[in-house]
Design an enzyme around this catalytic site. Structure first.
Site, PDB file in Angstrom:
ATOM      1  N   ASP A  41     -21.237 -18.083  15.460  1.00  0.00           N
ATOM      2  CA  ASP A  41     -20.413 -18.143  14.258  1.00  0.00           C
ATOM      3  C   ASP A  41     -20.322 -19.586  13.757  1.00  0.00           C
ATOM      4  O   ASP A  41     -19.727 -20.438  14.422  1.00  0.00           O
ATOM      5  CB  ASP A  41     -19.016 -17.601  14.580  1.00  0.00           C
ATOM      6  CG  ASP A  41     -18.115 -17.518  13.361  1.00  0.00           C
ATOM      7  OD1 ASP A  41     -18.486 -18.052  12.301  1.00  0.00           O
ATOM      8  OD2 ASP A  41     -17.027 -16.923  13.476  1.00  0.00           O
ATOM      9  N   SER A  64     -10.094 -16.746  11.283  1.00  0.00           N
ATOM     10  CA  SER A  64     -10.676 -17.718  10.372  1.00  0.00           C
ATOM     11  C   SER A  64      -9.607 -18.719   9.931  1.00  0.00           C
ATOM     12  O   SER A  64      -8.983 -19.369  10.761  1.00  0.00           O
ATOM     13  CB  SER A  64     -11.316 -16.985   9.190  1.00  0.00           C
ATOM     14  OG  SER A  64     -12.134 -17.827   8.430  1.00  0.00           O
ATOM     15  N   HIS A  95     -19.050 -13.344  11.798  1.00  0.00           N
ATOM     16  CA  HIS A  95     -17.671 -13.810  11.621  1.00  0.00           C
ATOM     17  C   HIS A  95     -16.707 -12.647  11.385  1.00  0.00           C
ATOM     18  O   HIS A  95     -15.555 -12.852  11.034  1.00  0.00           O
ATOM     19  CB  HIS A  95     -17.615 -14.785  10.439  1.00  0.00           C
ATOM     20  CG  HIS A  95     -16.329 -15.536  10.321  1.00  0.00           C
ATOM     21  ND1 HIS A  95     -15.883 -16.436  11.275  1.00  0.00           N
ATOM     22  CD2 HIS A  95     -15.378 -15.532   9.351  1.00  0.00           C
ATOM     23  CE1 HIS A  95     -14.725 -16.947  10.893  1.00  0.00           C
ATOM     24  NE2 HIS A  95     -14.388 -16.410   9.741  1.00  0.00           N
TER      25      HIS A  95
END
Length: 435
Positions: A324, A266, A371
């Site tokens: 995602d 991320s 995610h």
């Protein structure tokens, strides 16, 4: 024999012994001569040569992207590559397990353990790496809460480690690893939500105003907190450059092959790419190839940033879930797909860097983990449908603590707009597994 593109003479896929014969393919075009080494095995030893080539030590340069992973991703990822990418994902996961979310702890929002035993404490004592430094980052953004003075404070963001002698023999080189966690604190969320582009200006010889990156990520990378109590004085950038350059000089100066691997999930993948670009601008990738393994990473910069990364030889493998939404941000409308149509704004279009390794989380029937790093790793490991849920459960304690943390930050005298923003963040964390 067809070799991976751009491997050139630096790419070595086998040792000098064991019956492996080196041939030199010389290609001349326009007066320029390129010399490429290929590994050709005698017919009688073909099986042995193949076995040697398909170990990490035998093909580490390809794993690190010397040929842009050409022929290694389709129709399915090469098993050696898949295993290595999953291994780096697990080393990123260690950041989440070690991150202290207990407000009563003196290490609140820092690492719970000393660096000498961190990997062992999170169950990765056999990972084959020694942590040499912790990395801290501070976002230069204001978050109006009950504790406004903490908005720009440095938080533990990851670590630098180097492979042990035993692991280095298995890998075929000395690996310098930089591992980044993803978004947790409100200031990091605010940095993530900033979508404006800003000139990176990380080239010491040329400001390159056309090379732009997302301002929030740049702030996390370059802002400093001199009050950090756990040794994080200086910006994330300063800490990384000092430590990585020290390790590369120490081991390459001793005659070893060295690689620099940056891995993140991320927001951490954005910092990994920024760091890789910075290292390459400073010429560190001349002594050691620089590679990024990104898990669920967002876009970081514009087309000029991508072009400069390509020019410098920064290698990035983006592991993405096709469902995602974080990998589609920033630049939902202004991105590489629309740059040709929106020509007046093409310099403001966000563009992904590197090669994509797509995964499909729908295949595991776990729609709530689009995610989630644990699910990424499970799919890379070739797990069955029951395993991703079990792997995600391992991170469940971290997710619960993040949600509790978000809830506490909403309470008290927070401003209404901030309260609403935190509710949205909390919902996103709960829905998508953003940790």
């Amino acid at each position: 024999m067809t070799l991976p593109r751009q491997c050139a003479a630096a790419c070595r896929t086998g040792g000098g012994g064991g019956g492996v014969v080196r041939c030199r393919a010389v290609a001349a075009a326009g007066g320029a001569v390129a010399v490429r080494d290929a590994v050709v095995a005698p017919v009688a030893r073909r099986g042995a040569a193949r076995k040697t080539a398909e170990t990490v030590a035998g093909m580490w340069r390809e794993v690190q992207g010397c040929g842009d992973w050409e022929g290694m991703l389709e129709p399915a990822p090469h098993p050696v590559l898949r295993g290595e990418v999953a291994r780096y994902g697990e080393l990123v996961g260690a950041c989440y397990k070690a991150f202290d979310l207990d407000p009563a702890s003196r290490r609140y929002l820092n690492c719970k353990y000393g660096r000498e035993r961190m990997l062992e404490e999170v169950g990765m004592g056999g990972a084959g790496y020694e942590v040499t430094r912790y990395i801290y980052a501070a976002a230069d953004v204001s978050v109006p809460t009950m504790e406004p003075s903490t908005s720009g404070r440095g938080r533990w963001i990851g670590y630098v480690a180097v492979s042990t002698d035993e692991m280095s023999r298995r890998l075929g080189r000395r690996d310098v690893l930089v591992s980044f966690r993803g978004t947790v604190t409100p200031a990091e969320w605010m940095a993530n939500l900033m979508s404006s582009l800003e000139a990176a200006r990380l080239d010491p010889c040329d400001p390159r105003p056309d090379v732009k990156v997302e301002s929030g990520f740049l702030s996390l990378y370059t802002s400093a907190d001199k009050t950090c109590r756990f040794g994080g004085a200086g910006s994330c950038r300063e800490q990384l450059l000092r430590e990585v350059s020290r390790l590369v000089a120490a081991y390459s100066g001793g005659g070893e092959d060295v690689s620099v691997t940056l891995a993140g999930h991320s927001m951490g993948s954005a910092l990994a790419l920024l760091s890789a670009y910075d290292l390459a601008e400073l010429g560190l990738n001349r002594a050691a190839p620089v590679t990024v393994f990104s898990f669920g990473g967002p876009r970081v910069g514009n087309a000029a940033f991508k072009a400069r990364c390509d020019e410098l030889g920064v290698k990035a493998l983006r592991v993405t879930n096709v469902h995602d939404p974080i990998t589609k941000l920033p630049g939902v409308f202004l991105n590489e797909a629309t740059a040709g149509v929106l020509r007046p704004w093409r310099h403001s279009c966000y563009t992904h860097v590197g090669v994509e390794l797509p995964l499909d989380f729908f295949k595991v029937g776990d729609l709530a983990s689009v995610h989630d790093l644990a699910t990424y790793i499970s799919l890379l490991r070739g797990a069955d449908k029951k395993q991703p849920a079990a792997a995600a459960a391992d991170a469940g304690g971290v997710l619960a603590k993040v949600m509790d943390f978000v809830g506490r930050r909403r309470g008290g005298g927070a401003l209404p707009w901030h309260d609403a923003a935190m509710i949205q963040m909390g919902g996103l964390v709960q829905t998508l597994g953003l940790i």
